[in-house]
Design an enzyme around this catalytic site. Structure first.
Site, PDB file in Angstrom:
ATOM      1  CB  SER A   1      -0.964  -0.040   1.192  1.00 45.49           C
ATOM      2  OG  SER A   1      -1.984   0.911   1.054  1.00 45.49           O
TER       3      SER A   1
ATOM      4  CG  ASP B   1      -6.581  -2.219  -4.105  1.00 39.53           C
ATOM      5  OD1 ASP B   1      -7.290  -1.818  -3.166  1.00 39.53           O
ATOM      6  OD2 ASP B   1      -5.342  -2.148  -4.098  1.00 39.53           O
TER       7      ASP B   1
ATOM      8  CG  HIS C   1      -5.548  -2.532  -0.082  1.00 37.24           C
ATOM      9  ND1 HIS C   1      -4.858  -1.967  -1.128  1.00 37.24           N
ATOM     10  CD2 HIS C   1      -4.942  -2.067   1.045  1.00 37.24           C
ATOM     11  CE1 HIS C   1      -3.888  -1.190  -0.665  1.00 37.24           C
ATOM     12  NE2 HIS C   1      -3.924  -1.236   0.651  1.00 37.24           N
TER      13      HIS C   1
END
Length: 802
Positions: free
Chosen positions: A668, A741, A775
């Site tokens: 991330s 995501d 994610h």
């Protein structure tokens, strides 16, 4: 399965360039970590007699991750069960009796049940939970006396807007549930006649700066599906299984019974829906209902909130944060912004907090006024409560003790600090259940409370339990963890603070629950969870402190592979980090973990590669500090590179690392860090970047802790975006991203466009897009392949580890 088959056909028949299209398996030592058990969760009964431990799985079969889900209004919905998709579920429940020492699995559960949302009744006689089975999510209860569980109702519940689709009545006599009224009906599928242009128009008199949200409504057909799936019917379900409907069906987003059980606070999402923001900003109606479902009064009717001003601490206008006082029978408390919702406005008070007691026909009385943004209240009793206020610009947090029944009494400042300042965190008040069955701060002699905290310090976290006199400010340390163990308070089992339920662990000892008796100086083990990876013990772990070239204190945890001895030749190193932003240099490098915590070797982070002989420098601090008028990101690149240089220097000085064989990885915002370090330094041999964002012009109204928009700070957005500097990346980078995501800002397109740039520039890069993954990756096949990709990348560019 239709989605899965279609994707496989696409991969096979497309003319895209792929290195391979099949899933791969990593080394067996890594694969074993994917299949290792997770640390069980636990919930303690209000009477402190029983602990329910629940085993759960993060890893799912690919076919399960590939199940249909709808992306609507900012949430992902399972259209079969009318619940949030991919929510955490449990496989089993074990009840530990702290009085008798016995433990028993909950009997009566159907085979293969997916358990979710466990919650004790206030009288501790029952544990409620939901079970997902056969396409429905139904309500169950466990009877503590009989030791058996039973289905309370066959009504399928709605967890679309309320992730937990039920709540206990405060007295434990019944439950309020949100029933999925459309369960079993066909989903609306508009035909071609419903196709029309989608038109949005701005209002030139209003600014509407919104962040980059995912999974929003896009068409009128989406609106119909969202309304169909989110519509629920509140119902009271008694412990004998009788169901009584309350009020009319609606888009129920919240419901909460008053402490005296006479009223319900009910919040419903209303139209018009938005294509720009998630449902949490849709129009919201807040009402008080009677216990039988009749409307008593309207508390708030908030319009669509697309125009909330910029700022993490800016809010919508109108009555918000509506809650019951838990220490009195039926009094509501709510906040109202005094600054138009804009925290940058220059006003004396940013919020005023009001109370409104039953029968709700008087003018609300002002309870408190906050100089910063209101962040909630913890109730104790009529003469003690604590309220919180904060401000993002300087990261400051204040906590005040006040007398809710005496508005004239001056609040007492309990704590003021940067919320980044872990060293001065006084801990969290211990709570108990009051006469109404509601959670309140546990007090003795009026204003003496107990505080439990992690005890962050330069030596690492040292969890503690304190007794604190709010009136005098005197503090007494009742207990703290002692090396070589890391032990933290889960619950205080008595009024005096002498019996504690703790979770105790050591580097090679799996965390387990214990009862610690301070008066008897005894320790009794409650649970016996097995070591999840006994093959990986004896790993050396050391907290290392060092200093950045601008004087900022830094730290990280160094793990050495099994068998490594001091003086051995340097080994390849994987460094894994995540940058954080600060407004105070003195707190930026604080230590926030412990050298005595359990060495949990997870498939998710970098520690798995210890099994292959790599050293790991985990969480080396990468603080980005902005002091005074400077914002943190004004000097992002320089501080990032300086932090990385300092980390490498300390490893090389210790003789652990060869500076030519160090890789940097992150997930991330950590992936964003990786690309920046490869672009603006030559410190690393390779990089691993998972689920990152690389072009900040695609998040123009802010990212991470950046409040300025693209047009205010174009130079900053360009400087920190590695996409704009892709030509400088001359070290190999592996990028991995979930195709689905849902994280704000990390669109899959971010990795795809970054890879296109690197490929076009002739750089060495590899892009792996994982089907169906969000994610955080869930499918066993995806996780195995992720580990294999990382293993091969490290082996290829750090050389083979013997």
């Amino acid at each position: 399965m239709i989605r899965l088959t279609a994707l496989i056909l696409l991969l096979v028949t497309s003319n895209w360039s792929f290195a391979q299209t099949d899933y791969r398996m990593p080394d067996s030592a890594l694969a074993a970590l994917v299949d290792a058990p997770m640390q069980p969760s636990a919930t303690v009964s209000p009477d402190k007699r029983r602990v329910a431990t629940l085993e759960w799985r993060w890893v799912l079969p690919l076919a399960e991750v590939a199940r249909d889900e709808l992306k609507l209004a900012g949430v992902r919905i399972d259209p079969v069960t009318f619940s949030r998709s991919r929510s955490r579920t449990f496989d089993s429940i074990v009840i530990h009796d702290l009085q008798t020492g016995q433990k028993k699995p909950v009997a009566g559960l159907p085979a293969g049940a997916r358990i979710a949302s466990p919650s004790w009744s206030s009288d501790s006689r029952h544990l409620a939970f939901t079970i997902e089975q056969d396409g429905a999510r139904t309500l169950w209860v466990y009877d503590a006396e009989s030791g058996k569980a039973r289905q309370l109702s066959d009504a399928s519940l709605n967890g679309v807007l309320t992730a937990t689709p039920y709540s206990w009545m405060p007295d434990g006599s019944a439950l309020i549930a949100n029933v999925a009224v459309n369960h079993g009906k066909p989903l609306p599928e508009p035909g071609m006649e419903a196709v029309s242009p989608v038109i949005q128009e701005s209002d030139p008199t209003t600014r509407a700066p919104v962040r980059t949200f995912q999974d929003l409504l896009e068409t009128p057909a989406d609106e119909k599906k969202f309304a169909f799936l989110a519509t629920g019917q509140l119902a009271r379900i008694s412990l004998d299984g009788k169901l009584k409907e309350l009020g009319e069906p609606g888009l129920i987003s919240r419901f909460d019974a008053s402490p005296d059980t006479r009223y319900l606070l009910v919040e419903q999402v209303r139209r018009p829906f938005s294509y720009a923001v998630p449902f949490g900003r849709f129009p919201l109606l807040s009402e008080v209902w009677s216990a039988d479902g009749s409307s008593v009064t309207q508390i708030a009717d908030l319009p669509l909130a697309e125009d909330i001003p910029k700022g993490f601490d800016s809010v919508r206008t109108g009555r918000r944060s509506i809650q019951w006082r838990t220490d009195v029978p039926a009094t509501l408390v709510f906040a109202e912004a005094q600054d138009g919702g804009d925290m940058s406005a220059d006003v004396e008070f940013h919020d005023r907090i009001y109370s409104l007691a039953a029968p709700f026909d008087a003018e609300p009385a002002e309870l408190i006024a906050t100089e910063r943004r209101y962040a909630g209240i913890q109730w104790g009793h009529e003469a003690l409560a604590m309220y919180y206020e904060w401000r993002f610009s300087d990261r400051m947090l204040r906590v005040w003790a006040f007398e809710p029944d005496d508005p004239g009494a001056e609040p007492v400042l309990f704590n003021e600090r940067s919320y980044n300042d872990a060293y001065n965190d006084p801990g969290t008040p211990i709570t108990t259940v009051n006469r109404f069955g509601k959670s309140v701060i546990q007090t003795a002699d009026g204003d003496t409370i107990m505080l439990a905290g992690q005890g962050a310090s330069p030596e690492g976290n040292i969890p503690f339990l304190d007794r604190f006199d709010v009136g005098s400010g005197e503090k007494e340390r009742l207990w703290q963890s002692e090396a070589p163990y890391f032990e933290s308070v889960i619950s205080v089992l008595d009024d005096s603070g002498e019996r504690l339920l703790t979770r105790r662990e050591a580097r090679d000892e799996q965390p387990n629950f214990f009862v610690r008796d301070l008066a008897e100086d005894s320790l009794t083990q409650v649970s016996e969870f097995e070591h999840p990876h006994p093959q990986l013990t004896g790993i050396s772990k050391e907290l290392i402190k060092y200093i950045r070239d601008d004087g900022v204190d830094l730290s990280g945890t160094l793990y050495l592979p099994p068998g490594y001895e001091k003086g051995d030749d340097p080994v390849p190193v994987l460094m894994w980090a995540y940058p954080l932003e600060y407004r105070d240099q003195s707190v930026a490098g604080q230590v926030r973990d412990s050298p005595y915590e359990f060495n949990r070797i997870s498939f998710w982070g970098p520690l798995a590669y210890l099994a292959l002989g790599y050293a790991v420098f985990d969480d080396p601090k990468m603080p980005i500090v902005g002091v005074g008028d400077e914002q943190p990101n004004d000097n992002f690149r320089q501080q990032l590179v300086s932090s990385a240089q300092a980390a490498i220097d300390v490893l090389v000085e210790r003789g652990v690392a060869d500076p030519e064989r160090i890789a940097i990885g992150g997930h991330s915002y950590g992936a964003f860090m990786v690309a920046n370090l490869l672009a603006h330094s030559d410190l690393f041999a390779a990089g691993i970047a998972r689920s990152g964002a690389y072009n900040r012009s695609l998040t123009p109204f802010g990212f991470q802790g950046e409040e300025r928009d693209f047009w205010e700070a174009q130079d900053v957005y360009e400087t920190v975006s590695p996409f704009f500097h892709a030509e400088k990346i001359d070290e190999p980078i592996l990028m991995i991203h979930g195709m689905e995501d849902n994280n704000s800002g990390t669109f899959p397109m971010q990795s795809e466009r970054m890879f296109d740039a690197l490929r076009g520039l002739g750089s060495e890069a590899r892009l792996v897009m994982l089907p169906f993954e969000s994610h955080g990756y869930r499918a066993r096949e995806s996780l195995m392949h992720m580990l294999w990709e990382q293993q091969e990348w490290l082996s290829r560019f750090l050389s083979e580890v013997e």
